[in-house]
Design an enzyme around this catalytic site. Structure first.
Site, PDB file in Angstrom:
ATOM      1  N   LYS A   1      12.125  -0.408   5.426  1.00 62.47           N
ATOM      2  CA  LYS A   1      11.135  -1.482   5.564  1.00 62.47           C
ATOM      3  C   LYS A   1      11.871  -2.802   5.463  1.00 62.47           C
ATOM      4  CE  LYS A   1       6.611  -1.967   5.954  1.00 62.47           C
ATOM      5  NZ  LYS A   1       5.601  -1.001   6.468  1.00 62.47           N
TER       6      LYS A   1
ATOM      7  N   ASP B   1       4.209  -4.859  10.943  1.00 60.07           N
ATOM      8  CA  ASP B   1       3.418  -4.639   9.719  1.00 60.07           C
ATOM      9  C   ASP B   1       2.619  -5.941   9.543  1.00 60.07           C
ATOM     10  OD1 ASP B   1       3.271  -2.600   7.310  1.00 60.07           O
ATOM     11  OD2 ASP B   1       3.265  -4.567   6.370  1.00 60.07           O
TER      12      ASP B   1
HETATM   13  P1  NDP Z   1      -2.257  -7.601  10.071  1.00 58.60           P
HETATM   14  O1  NDP Z   1      -1.349  -8.724   9.754  1.00 58.60           O
HETATM   15  O2  NDP Z   1      -2.581  -7.303  11.481  1.00 58.60           O
HETATM   16  O3  NDP Z   1      -3.636  -7.769   9.288  1.00 58.60           O
HETATM   17  C1  NDP Z   1      -3.679  -7.856   7.903  1.00 58.60           C
HETATM   18  C2  NDP Z   1      -5.133  -8.057   7.494  1.00 58.60           C
HETATM   19  O4  NDP Z   1      -5.230  -7.872   6.091  1.00 58.60           O
HETATM   20  C3  NDP Z   1      -5.631  -9.468   7.783  1.00 58.60           C
HETATM   21  O5  NDP Z   1      -7.007  -9.431   8.055  1.00 58.60           O
HETATM   22  C4  NDP Z   1      -5.355 -10.185   6.477  1.00 58.60           C
HETATM   23  O6  NDP Z   1      -6.190 -11.300   6.245  1.00 58.60           O
HETATM   24  C5  NDP Z   1      -5.647  -9.080   5.475  1.00 58.60           C
HETATM   25  N1  NDP Z   1      -4.862  -9.331   4.280  1.00 58.60           N
HETATM   26  C6  NDP Z   1      -3.522  -9.425   4.191  1.00 58.60           C
HETATM   27  N2  NDP Z   1      -3.148  -9.718   2.943  1.00 58.60           N
HETATM   28  C7  NDP Z   1      -4.297  -9.814   2.230  1.00 58.60           C
HETATM   29  C8  NDP Z   1      -4.587 -10.083   0.887  1.00 58.60           C
HETATM   30  N3  NDP Z   1      -3.599 -10.348   0.006  1.00 58.60           N
HETATM   31  N4  NDP Z   1      -5.907 -10.079   0.495  1.00 58.60           N
HETATM   32  C9  NDP Z   1      -6.896  -9.833   1.393  1.00 58.60           C
HETATM   33  N5  NDP Z   1      -6.669  -9.578   2.678  1.00 58.60           N
HETATM   34  C10 NDP Z   1      -5.395  -9.564   3.096  1.00 58.60           C
HETATM   35  O7  NDP Z   1      -1.579  -6.317   9.370  1.00 58.60           O
HETATM   36  P2  NDP Z   1      -1.829  -4.768   9.663  1.00 58.60           P
HETATM   37  O8  NDP Z   1      -3.236  -4.524  10.056  1.00 58.60           O
HETATM   38  O9  NDP Z   1      -0.742  -4.304  10.543  1.00 58.60           O
HETATM   39  O10 NDP Z   1      -1.550  -4.141   8.226  1.00 58.60           O
HETATM   40  C11 NDP Z   1      -2.580  -3.925   7.276  1.00 58.60           C
HETATM   41  C12 NDP Z   1      -2.136  -2.873   6.268  1.00 58.60           C
HETATM   42  O11 NDP Z   1      -1.848  -1.650   6.975  1.00 58.60           O
HETATM   43  C13 NDP Z   1      -0.855  -3.199   5.495  1.00 58.60           C
HETATM   44  O12 NDP Z   1      -0.947  -2.619   4.211  1.00 58.60           O
HETATM   45  C14 NDP Z   1       0.234  -2.457   6.283  1.00 58.60           C
HETATM   46  O13 NDP Z   1       1.349  -2.170   5.485  1.00 58.60           O
HETATM   47  C15 NDP Z   1      -0.534  -1.195   6.659  1.00 58.60           C
HETATM   48  N6  NDP Z   1      -0.017  -0.433   7.778  1.00 58.60           N
HETATM   49  C16 NDP Z   1       0.196  -1.017   8.996  1.00 58.60           C
HETATM   50  C17 NDP Z   1       0.647  -0.249  10.061  1.00 58.60           C
HETATM   51  C18 NDP Z   1       0.818  -0.823  11.425  1.00 58.60           C
HETATM   52  O14 NDP Z   1       1.117  -0.044  12.341  1.00 58.60           O
HETATM   53  N7  NDP Z   1       0.614  -2.099  11.658  1.00 58.60           N
HETATM   54  C19 NDP Z   1       0.950   1.174   9.891  1.00 58.60           C
HETATM   55  C20 NDP Z   1       0.621   1.709   8.605  1.00 58.60           C
HETATM   56  C21 NDP Z   1       0.168   0.916   7.593  1.00 58.60           C
HETATM   57  P3  NDP Z   1      -5.618 -12.801   6.420  1.00 58.60           P
HETATM   58  O15 NDP Z   1      -5.430 -12.978   7.889  1.00 58.60           O
HETATM   59  O16 NDP Z   1      -6.650 -13.683   5.833  1.00 58.60           O
HETATM   60  O17 NDP Z   1      -4.320 -12.840   5.651  1.00 58.60           O
HETATM   61  O1  2IT Z   2       3.625   1.128   7.273  1.00 58.27           O
HETATM   62  C1  2IT Z   2       3.888   1.601   8.402  1.00 58.27           C
HETATM   63  O2  2IT Z   2       3.924   2.814   8.599  1.00 58.27           O
HETATM   64  C2  2IT Z   2       4.131   0.660   9.498  1.00 58.27           C
HETATM   65  N1  2IT Z   2       4.009  -0.537   9.293  1.00 58.27           N
HETATM   66  C3  2IT Z   2       4.537   1.178  10.837  1.00 58.27           C
HETATM   67  C4  2IT Z   2       5.999   1.505  10.866  1.00 58.27           C
HETATM   68  C5  2IT Z   2       6.558   1.854  12.210  1.00 58.27           C
HETATM   69  O3  2IT Z   2       7.791   2.017  12.271  1.00 58.27           O
HETATM   70  O4  2IT Z   2       5.825   1.998  13.198  1.00 58.27           O
END
Ligand code: NDP
Ligand code: 2IT
Length: 444
Positions: free
Chosen positions: A127, A167
């Site tokens: 990461k 992420d």
């Molecule tokens: P994005 O940046 O696309 O979206 C994040 C969302 O979460 C936004 O709506 C943001 O709101 C909100 N958020 C972030 N931090 C906070 C906080 N401290 N309190 C409240 N809301 C918060 O990220 P992703 O959707 O990609 O990621 C979301 C989660 O999913 C993370 O935990 C990530 O590690 C996990 N994840 C992502 C993957 C991926 O493929 N993208 C894969 C697996 C897991 P705001 O805009 O107001 O900050």
């Molecule tokens: O938390 C996760 O699994 C991710 N943000 C996606 C990682 C990836 O390599 O697609």
């Protein structure tokens, strides 16, 4: 000789001071693995497999200097945590957010090792990211930051070494800028990043994969319990990549999705979002409250999270520790039967205890959100053989992978009374393959 849980955690704490998220993630895993190793795999004790697994293979930390639109020089810190490469090249996302630090990246990299193993694809865990805050930055500022970040990171990654992805704060736009700079510096067009655009090496379904995969996993839990998703009420947190596609798939499957949220507040629609409403919400940026002007069935709750609203299924899709003990108790009291994590470690340790005690179905992130990295793995395969598979093929493979992860959780997490402890199942199921590979590869 056997391993002692308390001593082990104490050692990890001493060696990693002031890293609460890392300690939390390790504890969550080790509580299941130490009893398992002591009982079933004493051969792994003298090999110090667990002691090695909590020590990253390599961490790089670097200066990222860039110039903003006012011609002011800005300095951020970049990182890559290369946690474990026993079963494949390091793989995992990059997070750009002001609170990023080594504790958070080490917890994410540690989780990633187990998650990636569960996908059954040959990918190790890593990461990275930066304390850069993308909010309010222009496209040009984002590009200059990404170029500076990649100018250092390019030395440490490669399609067979370490393959980053997105992420929080890193989506298609950032992956584009990062890829462009990598290619320019290395004179090499390869699958060094995933989440690329479909016109230039990306896989279909990668943007949707985490959210869709989460719902495929929820479907498996429901099938296992002879239940249907139609008509179930769903609370989702977040309004980013994972939350949005989780909501889309849930609606398509016939569920009633009543909330989405961001760091400013929660939007609650008592009638549920339709696909049209969801798409409208997607145009509002971070101003979710504006939705209430168009739809009177909705209310906006500034500074509140979604867990106060009664639901059958809760899908935390925002960030770590967004459900505390009180939230968990409220969810259970209001009749919630499934919590499946789209985010990484969104439930605090105390919240997890509440779920397990209440015997509700708890799908931990390393199992439930593995669809994203799984399709990243499929993107790597497509890049390696110079092909691009059809949407339907990738979606089908994603579904099979999520079903397989569910089976693994049932196999290793089934308790004598029939209750499935998915957390234990995911921890043990993810561990075994990595441990075997480390054993075979000697003391490294
Ligand atoms: P994005 O940046 O696309 O979206 C994040 C969302 O979460 C936004 O709506 C943001 O709101 C909100 N958020 C972030 N931090 C906070 C906080 N401290 N309190 C409240 N809301 C918060 O990220 P992703 O959707 O990609 O990621 C979301 C989660 O999913 C993370 O935990 C990530 O590690 C996990 N994840 C992502 C993957 C991926 O493929 N993208 C894969 C697996 C897991 P705001 O805009 O107001 O900050
Ligand atoms: O938390 C996760 O699994 C991710 N943000 C996606 C990682 C990836 O390599 O697609």
């Amino acid at each position: 000789m056997s391993l002692n849980l308390k001593n082990f955690i104490k050692q990890v704490d001493l060696r990693n001071p002031n890293e609460p998220e890392f300690l939390q993630a390790v504890t969550e895993v080790i509580e299941d693995l130490i009893p398992y190793v002591n009982e079933h795999r004493p051969d792994l004790i003298d090999l110090k497999i667990l002691e090695r697994m909590v020590e990253p293979e390599r961490i790089v930390s670097f200066r990222v200097a860039w110039t903003d639109d006012q011609n002011q020089i800005q300095v951020n810190r970049g990182y890559r945590v290369q946690m474990n490469s026993a079963i494949g090249p390091y793989k995992g996302g990059l997070r750009f957010a002001p609170d990023v630090n080594l504790s958070i990246l080490k917890f994410l990299a540690f989780e990633q090792v187990f998650k990636n193993s569960l996908t059954s694809l040959p990918i190790g865990g890593g990461k990275g990211g930066s304390d850069f805050d993308p909010k309010g930055k222009s496209d040009h500022e984002i590009m200059r930051f990404c170029q500076s970040f990649m100018t250092e990171l390019q030395r440490h990654i490669g399609s067979e070494t370490d393959v980053p992805a997105g992420d929080i704060g890193v989506g298609g736009r950032e992956i584009g800028f990062l890829f462009g700079q990598y290619k320019r510096l290395q004179n090499n067009f390869s699958g060094v990043l995933t989440g690329k655009g479909t016109a230039w090496g990306g896989s279909y379904i990668r943007p949707e994969a985490t959210g869709y995969g989460l719902l495929y996993f929820v479907q498996c839990i429901l099938d296992y319990n002879n239940e249907k998703i139609e008509g179930k009420t769903v609370c989702i947190s977040g309004a980013g990549n994972v939350a949005f596609y989780a909501a889309e798939k849930a609606i398509q499957m016939g569920a009633k999705v009543i909330t989405l949220s961001n760091s400013q507040g929660t939007i609650f629609d008592k009638e549920g979002f339709s696909l049209d409403k969801l798409n409208y919400l997607g145009t509002l940026g971070r101003d979710l409250g504006k939705y209430t002007k168009k739809y009177s069935s909705a209310s906006y709750h500034a500074k509140e999270n979604p867990w106060q609203f009664p639901c059958d299924i809760a899908l935390p899709c925002a960030t770590q520790n967004e459900i505390n003990e009180a939230d968990a108790k409220r969810l259970v009291k209001n009749g919630c039967k499934i919590v499946a994590e789209g985010a990484n470690m969104p439930s605090s340790a105390e919240a997890i205890k509440v779920y397990l005690q209440a015997k509700i179905h708890f799908g931990p992130g390393k199992a439930a959100n593995a669809g994203g990295v799984a399709v990243s793995g499929l993107e790597m395969s497509q890049n390696a053989i110079g092909q691009q598979w059809a949407r339907e093929k990738v979606d089908h493979r994603l579904k099979l992978i999520m079903e397989n992860i569910h089976k693994t959780c049932v196999r290793y997490g089934k308790e004598p009374n029939g209750y499935i402890n998915y957390l234990k199942g995911a921890n043990v199921g993810g561990f075994i393959k990595v441990a075997e590979a480390m054993k075979a590869q000697g003391v490294v």
